[in-house]
Every structure is written in C-alpha cells, then in structure tokens.
Design a protein around this motif. Structure first.
Motif, mmCIF file in Angstrom:
data_model
loop_
_atom_site.group_PDB
_atom_site.id
_atom_site.type_symbol
_atom_site.label_atom_id
_atom_site.label_comp_id
_atom_site.label_asym_id
_atom_site.label_seq_id
_atom_site.Cartn_x
_atom_site.Cartn_y
_atom_site.Cartn_z
ATOM 1 N N ASP A 74 30.472 28.464 76.185
ATOM 2 C CA ASP A 74 31.011 27.164 76.590
ATOM 3 C C ASP A 74 31.340 26.423 75.304
ATOM 4 O O ASP A 74 30.450 25.833 74.671
ATOM 5 C CB ASP A 74 29.968 26.413 77.431
ATOM 6 N N ASN A 75 32.594 26.450 74.915
ATOM 7 C CA ASN A 75 32.987 25.843 73.645
ATOM 8 C C ASN A 75 32.782 24.328 73.647
ATOM 9 O O ASN A 75 32.492 23.732 72.615
ATOM 10 C CB ASN A 75 34.443 26.174 73.330
ATOM 11 N N ALA A 76 32.902 23.705 74.804
ATOM 12 C CA ALA A 76 32.709 22.258 74.892
ATOM 13 C C ALA A 76 31.263 21.873 74.580
ATOM 14 O O ALA A 76 30.997 20.788 74.073
ATOM 15 C CB ALA A 76 33.097 21.754 76.278
ATOM 16 N N LYS A 77 30.346 22.775 74.893
ATOM 17 C CA LYS A 77 28.928 22.521 74.648
ATOM 18 C C LYS A 77 28.422 23.235 73.400
ATOM 19 O O LYS A 77 27.229 23.170 73.091
ATOM 20 C CB LYS A 77 28.092 22.960 75.852
ATOM 21 N N ASN A 78 29.323 23.930 72.700
ATOM 22 C CA ASN A 78 28.923 24.688 71.501
ATOM 23 C C ASN A 78 27.762 25.627 71.795
ATOM 24 O O ASN A 78 26.817 25.738 71.006
ATOM 25 C CB ASN A 78 28.534 23.739 70.364
ATOM 26 N N THR A 79 27.831 26.307 72.909
ATOM 27 C CA THR A 79 26.719 27.141 73.351
ATOM 28 C C THR A 79 27.214 28.501 73.828
ATOM 29 O O THR A 79 28.249 28.600 74.487
ATOM 30 C CB THR A 79 25.931 26.443 74.474
ATOM 31 N N VAL A 80 26.455 29.520 73.472
ATOM 32 C CA VAL A 80 26.674 30.871 73.965
ATOM 33 C C VAL A 80 25.480 31.242 74.834
ATOM 34 O O VAL A 80 24.338 30.911 74.495
ATOM 35 C CB VAL A 80 26.817 31.876 72.803
ATOM 36 N N TYR A 81 25.738 31.930 75.933
ATOM 37 C CA TYR A 81 24.680 32.317 76.863
ATOM 38 C C TYR A 81 24.601 33.833 76.963
ATOM 39 O O TYR A 81 25.594 34.536 76.824
ATOM 40 C CB TYR A 81 24.955 31.743 78.251
ATOM 41 N N LEU A 82 23.403 34.326 77.224
ATOM 42 C CA LEU A 82 23.212 35.740 77.504
ATOM 43 C C LEU A 82 22.407 35.841 78.792
ATOM 44 O O LEU A 82 21.209 35.566 78.821
ATOM 45 C CB LEU A 82 22.477 36.442 76.357
ATOM 46 N N GLN A 83 23.098 36.202 79.869
ATOM 47 C CA GLN A 83 22.445 36.425 81.152
ATOM 48 C C GLN A 83 21.943 37.860 81.204
ATOM 49 O O GLN A 83 22.733 38.797 81.047
ATOM 50 C CB GLN A 83 23.424 36.167 82.301
ATOM 51 N N MET A 84 20.651 38.015 81.400
ATOM 52 C CA MET A 84 20.043 39.345 81.394
ATOM 53 C C MET A 84 19.451 39.622 82.770
ATOM 54 O O MET A 84 18.532 38.911 83.205
ATOM 55 C CB MET A 84 18.962 39.421 80.313
ATOM 56 N N ASN A 85 19.965 40.621 83.429
ATOM 57 C CA ASN A 85 19.493 41.016 84.761
ATOM 58 C C ASN A 85 18.905 42.420 84.710
ATOM 59 O O ASN A 85 19.138 43.172 83.762
ATOM 60 C CB ASN A 85 20.650 40.966 85.756
ATOM 61 N N SER A 86 18.174 42.767 85.742
ATOM 62 C CA SER A 86 17.577 44.107 85.853
ATOM 63 C C SER A 86 16.842 44.487 84.575
ATOM 64 O O SER A 86 17.020 45.583 84.041
ATOM 65 C CB SER A 86 18.662 45.138 86.188
ATOM 66 N N LEU A 87 16.034 43.584 84.093
ATOM 67 C CA LEU A 87 15.356 43.802 82.815
ATOM 68 C C LEU A 87 14.367 44.961 82.902
ATOM 69 O O LEU A 87 13.727 45.192 83.935
ATOM 70 C CB LEU A 87 14.663 42.530 82.373
ATOM 71 N N LYS A 88 14.264 45.675 81.786
ATOM 72 C CA LYS A 88 13.385 46.830 81.668
ATOM 73 C C LYS A 88 12.371 46.588 80.553
ATOM 74 O O LYS A 88 12.642 45.789 79.640
ATOM 75 C CB LYS A 88 14.205 48.073 81.332
ATOM 76 N N PRO A 89 11.252 47.264 80.584
ATOM 77 C CA PRO A 89 10.267 47.097 79.495
ATOM 78 C C PRO A 89 10.877 47.366 78.118
ATOM 79 O O PRO A 89 10.495 46.708 77.142
ATOM 80 C CB PRO A 89 9.191 48.125 79.849
ATOM 81 N N GLU A 90 11.821 48.275 78.043
ATOM 82 C CA GLU A 90 12.450 48.584 76.751
ATOM 83 C C GLU A 90 13.381 47.486 76.253
ATOM 84 O O GLU A 90 13.878 47.555 75.126
ATOM 85 C CB GLU A 90 13.206 49.914 76.818
ATOM 86 N N ASP A 91 13.602 46.451 77.065
ATOM 87 C CA ASP A 91 14.363 45.288 76.614
ATOM 88 C C ASP A 91 13.491 44.299 75.853
ATOM 89 O O ASP A 91 13.992 43.311 75.309
ATOM 90 C CB ASP A 91 15.008 44.572 77.800
ATOM 91 N N THR A 92 12.194 44.544 75.830
ATOM 92 C CA THR A 92 11.273 43.666 75.124
ATOM 93 C C THR A 92 11.603 43.623 73.633
ATOM 94 O O THR A 92 11.664 44.666 72.973
ATOM 95 C CB THR A 92 9.822 44.138 75.318
ATOM 96 N N ALA A 93 11.826 42.409 73.126
ATOM 97 C CA ALA A 93 12.215 42.240 71.728
ATOM 98 C C ALA A 93 12.373 40.747 71.439
ATOM 99 O O ALA A 93 12.391 39.924 72.364
ATOM 100 C CB ALA A 93 13.530 42.962 71.435
ATOM 101 N N VAL A 94 12.504 40.439 70.165
ATOM 102 C CA VAL A 94 12.964 39.111 69.763
ATOM 103 C C VAL A 94 14.487 39.158 69.744
ATOM 104 O O VAL A 94 15.070 40.043 69.111
ATOM 105 C CB VAL A 94 12.417 38.716 68.390
ATOM 106 N N TYR A 95 15.092 38.223 70.443
ATOM 107 C CA TYR A 95 16.545 38.176 70.550
ATOM 108 C C TYR A 95 17.093 37.107 69.609
ATOM 109 O O TYR A 95 16.604 35.968 69.593
ATOM 110 C CB TYR A 95 16.956 37.887 71.990
ATOM 111 N N TYR A 96 18.113 37.499 68.859
ATOM 112 C CA TYR A 96 18.734 36.602 67.880
ATOM 113 C C TYR A 96 20.210 36.412 68.215
ATOM 114 O O TYR A 96 20.910 37.385 68.509
ATOM 115 C CB TYR A 96 18.649 37.193 66.482
#
Length: 125
Positions: A74-96
């Motif tokens: 959303d350029n108006a809000k200067n924000t990027v989003y990451l929608q994460m669905n169907s999460l798995k244990p192997e998705d565990t991490a620090v996200y940058y």
C-alpha cells in the motif's frame, strides 16, 4: 529509509499470520521490496520480492511458500504486507523486510540496502 516489521507470533500449523513492514524516510513507492527469513542456525533465506510500478507490481516467490504466502503493498501507507496461510513448522523463523533493492538477484540479501529489525514467527502445536 527505516523499516519496521511487525505481526509475528505463535500460530498452530495450518494457521495464518499477516506481517507488516512500515517504511519511513525516502519515497517508499520507488523501491522494490522483499521479505527474507532466518531460522536458528541457518542462513537468511529469500521468501518473496515485489517490484515497484504505479499500477501494482510483479511478485516473485520462493518455491517453498508459493501458493501459501501473498505479498502486497500500500504505497499510500508506505507499508508492505505478507499474508501467510497454511503455515508449517518449517516456516518458523525471524522474518525480515528489506528495501532499497539495487538490482541483480532479487533472492540475494546483498542486493538490498535497508532492513527491518525482524519479527519472529513460530509455527507449533
């Protein structure tokens, strides 16, 4: 440019989370952005990249998250989003979130100049 990532937390396998990356400083909308993640004891790993265009942008996903994760901006809000669905244990991490992409391999963290502080995502039952 300063990037502030948020939205991480503990979620059960199969659950969902939405991460946000708020940018301040220079013109956010001019930059392509990316998300990376780093699990304990592992190298930082590419997750997704979104390019800059006035009518949206192109997206590139790692095979491991394709079909489950969705990036948007959303350029108006200067924000990027990451929608994460169907999460798995192997998705565990620090996200940058990363900005200031300089060109070259969008999957290479060295191609990004600005980094958020990271937000921890834990997928566990």
């Amino acid at each position: 440019v300063q990037l502030q990532a948020s939205g991480g937390g503990l979620v059960q396998p199969g659950g969902s989370l939405r991460l946000s990356c708020a940018a301040s400083g220079r013109t956010f909308s001019s930059y392509s952005m990316g998300w990376f993640r780093q699990a304990p004891g592992k190298e930082r790993e590419f997750v997704v990249h979104i390019t800059f265009t006035w009518n949206g942008g192109s997206t590139y996903y790692a095979d491991s998250v394709k079909g489950r994760f969705t990036i948007s901006r959303d350029n108006a809000k200067n924000t990027v989003y990451l929608q994460m669905n169907s999460l798995k244990p192997e998705d565990t991490a620090v996200y940058y979130c990363a900005g200031g992409y300089s060109g070259g391999g969008y999957y290479d963290p060295r191609m990004y100049k600005y980094w958020g502080q990271g937000t921890l995502v834990t997928v566990s039952s």
